[in-house]
Design a protein around this motif. Structure first.
Motif, short mmCIF file in Angstrom:
data_model
loop_
_atom_site.label_atom_id
_atom_site.label_comp_id
_atom_site.label_asym_id
_atom_site.label_seq_id
_atom_site.Cartn_x
_atom_site.Cartn_y
_atom_site.Cartn_z
N LEU A 275 0.83 -1.21 0.00
CA LEU A 275 0.00 0.00 0.00
C LEU A 275 0.86 1.26 0.00
CD1 LEU A 275 -2.76 -1.09 2.55
CD2 LEU A 275 -3.10 -0.62 0.10
N LEU A 276 1.90 1.27 0.81
CA LEU A 276 2.77 2.44 0.87
C LEU A 276 3.52 2.65 -0.43
CD1 LEU A 276 4.22 2.12 4.50
CD2 LEU A 276 2.48 3.72 3.67
N ALA A 277 3.84 1.55 -1.11
CA ALA A 277 4.55 1.64 -2.39
C ALA A 277 3.59 1.76 -3.57
CB ALA A 277 5.45 0.42 -2.58
N ARG A 278 2.29 1.82 -3.28
CA ARG A 278 1.25 1.89 -4.31
C ARG A 278 1.35 0.72 -5.29
NH1 ARG A 278 1.01 8.43 -5.69
NH2 ARG A 278 0.55 9.09 -3.52
N GLU A 279 1.56 -0.46 -4.74
CA GLU A 279 1.67 -1.67 -5.56
C GLU A 279 0.52 -2.64 -5.30
OE1 GLU A 279 6.58 -1.69 -5.84
OE2 GLU A 279 5.53 -3.28 -4.77
N TRP A 280 -0.45 -2.23 -4.48
CA TRP A 280 -1.57 -3.12 -4.17
C TRP A 280 -2.56 -3.09 -5.33
CZ3 TRP A 280 -6.61 -4.26 -3.72
CH2 TRP A 280 -6.98 -5.30 -2.86
N THR A 281 -2.83 -4.25 -5.91
CA THR A 281 -3.77 -4.32 -7.03
C THR A 281 -4.36 -5.72 -7.12
OG1 THR A 281 -4.02 -4.06 -9.43
CG2 THR A 281 -1.92 -4.91 -8.66
N LEU A 282 -5.64 -5.79 -7.48
CA LEU A 282 -6.29 -7.09 -7.61
C LEU A 282 -5.85 -7.78 -8.90
CD1 LEU A 282 -9.97 -6.38 -6.48
CD2 LEU A 282 -8.27 -7.77 -5.29
#
Length: 363
Positions: A275-282
């Motif tokens: 989340l902090l690296a903006r890498e969270w994705t379905l």
């Protein structure tokens, strides 16, 4: 470290779980940011394009070995009663289980720890595979697959610390452990520099390795301070995944321990890092064939991990850090089986497909 205050506040079992949670969070953050994965390292090595993935694994492994052996040499921990030495070791389980796990991690595109890390970043393929892995692990230790696991594990066993501890078996003293670990680490650092490992690769890989030593240290402190018997252990994901699954399916009030805190901790740490690296994705499956592959891989890893006594982290790094014979045999079998599986299942079909596309058409 005096744990009395934590014992008074949370109880011995609660303190054990909190320690697992904290170390798991650190592992999850470091593993997510460094892309630590044995399967990725094996494939990179097998395909001859040796670079940062192998470097990350080598730094992780050698840091774990050096720090753990340093703790032993400084008499900060005593790991002589660790499971890898206290019980009879299964040579057949290490070789067969390690090979099955290696095949499975290639099919599932990640080892047990990597699936847990990826599932926390929104990867539904990894989430489903991880659940199947946990179910199979539970079936292998307490369920329908346990008789087969027992039979294979008992086919070839050895006992005695003098046989199960590689340092003793090779006639080396305990003081050789840190020296060997430092030599390994020096070689890994040289290799990582040449591979161009980035800042997060260095920090993340070192952090993952350090959590193995931290796990040994924390559980040893528990074992000497708690009134109830506590097992000295460190990072592993096969048994803990099964235990966590059963704790979710059981009535509230299930027994807490280090393992129960570990798996949720890794999930939370990985999710936070993503989340902090903006890498969270379905992400989902691309088709039925892909889904079958992941399921088959998860089943093989679940059974193989329980048969071998640990996963790529539990047997390969945690067990390897104390020079347990069965751990090194398991790790060798994982590397060999994974490389062969990649060749037969992925590389050769890709080469045939490329050759067919590039072949001249008939007049």
């Amino acid at each position: 470290m005096d744990l009395t205050g934590l014992f008074d506040a949370f109880g011995e079992a609660g303190t054990s779980a909190l320690g697992g949670l904290a170390i798991g969070i650190a592992f999850g953050i470091f593993a997510q940011r460094s892309r630590f994965c044995l399967r990725a390292a094996v494939i990179e090595f097998a395909r001859g394009a040796i670079g940062v993935k192998v470097a990350v694994w080598l730094i992780t492994f050698t840091i774990a070995v050096f720090l753990t052996q340093a703790l032993i040499q400084l008499r900060i921990v005593d790991l002589s009663e660790a499971r890898q030495f206290a019980a009879r070791g299964s040579i057949s389980g290490a070789l067969i289980g390690g090979a099955l796990f290696g095949i499975g991690m290639v099919l599932a595109r990640g080892c047990a720890s990597r699936l847990l890390v990826l599932s926390a970043t929104g990867n539904l393929r990894a989430l489903l595979s991880g659940l199947i892995f946990a179910v199979t692990a539970e079936a292998s230790i307490h369920g329908i697959l346990s008789p087969l696991r027992d039979a294979l594990a008992r086919a070839w066993t050895v006992g005695g610390r003098e046989n199960l501890d590689l340092l003793q078996a090779l006639g080396l003293g305990a003081q050789a452990g840190p020296v060997i670990g430092l030599l390994f680490l020096s070689g890994a650092v040289v290799f990582a520099v040449r591979a161009g490992l980035g800042p997060w690769g260095w920090l993340g890989a070192a952090g993952v390795g350090a959590t193995v030593a931290a796990g040994w240290w924390f559980t040893y402190q528990l074992s000497i301070q708690a009134f109830e018997p506590m097992t000295v252990k460190s990072m592993t994901f096969t048994g803990p995944s099964a235990d966590t699954l059963m704790s979710v399916l059981s009535l509230p009030g299930s027994k807490l321990d280090f393992d129960i805190g570990l798996v949720p901790g890794v999930f939370l740490g990985s999710a936070l890092a993503a989340l902090l690296a903006r890498e969270w994705t379905l992400q989902g499956f691309e088709g039925g064939r892909s889904m079958r592959r992941y399921i088959a891989g998860a089943v093989l890893m679940g059974f193989g991990g329980m048969l071998a006594g640990g996963c790529a982290v539990g047997a390969g790094i945690t067990g390897g850090s104390i020079f347990a014979l069965t751990a090194w045999l398991t790790l060798t079998a994982m590397w060999a089986a994974a490389a062969l599986t990649d060749l037969l299942v992925d590389r050769l079909p890709e080469q045939r497909a490329a050759g067919a596309l590039g072949a001249p058409t008939a007049p």
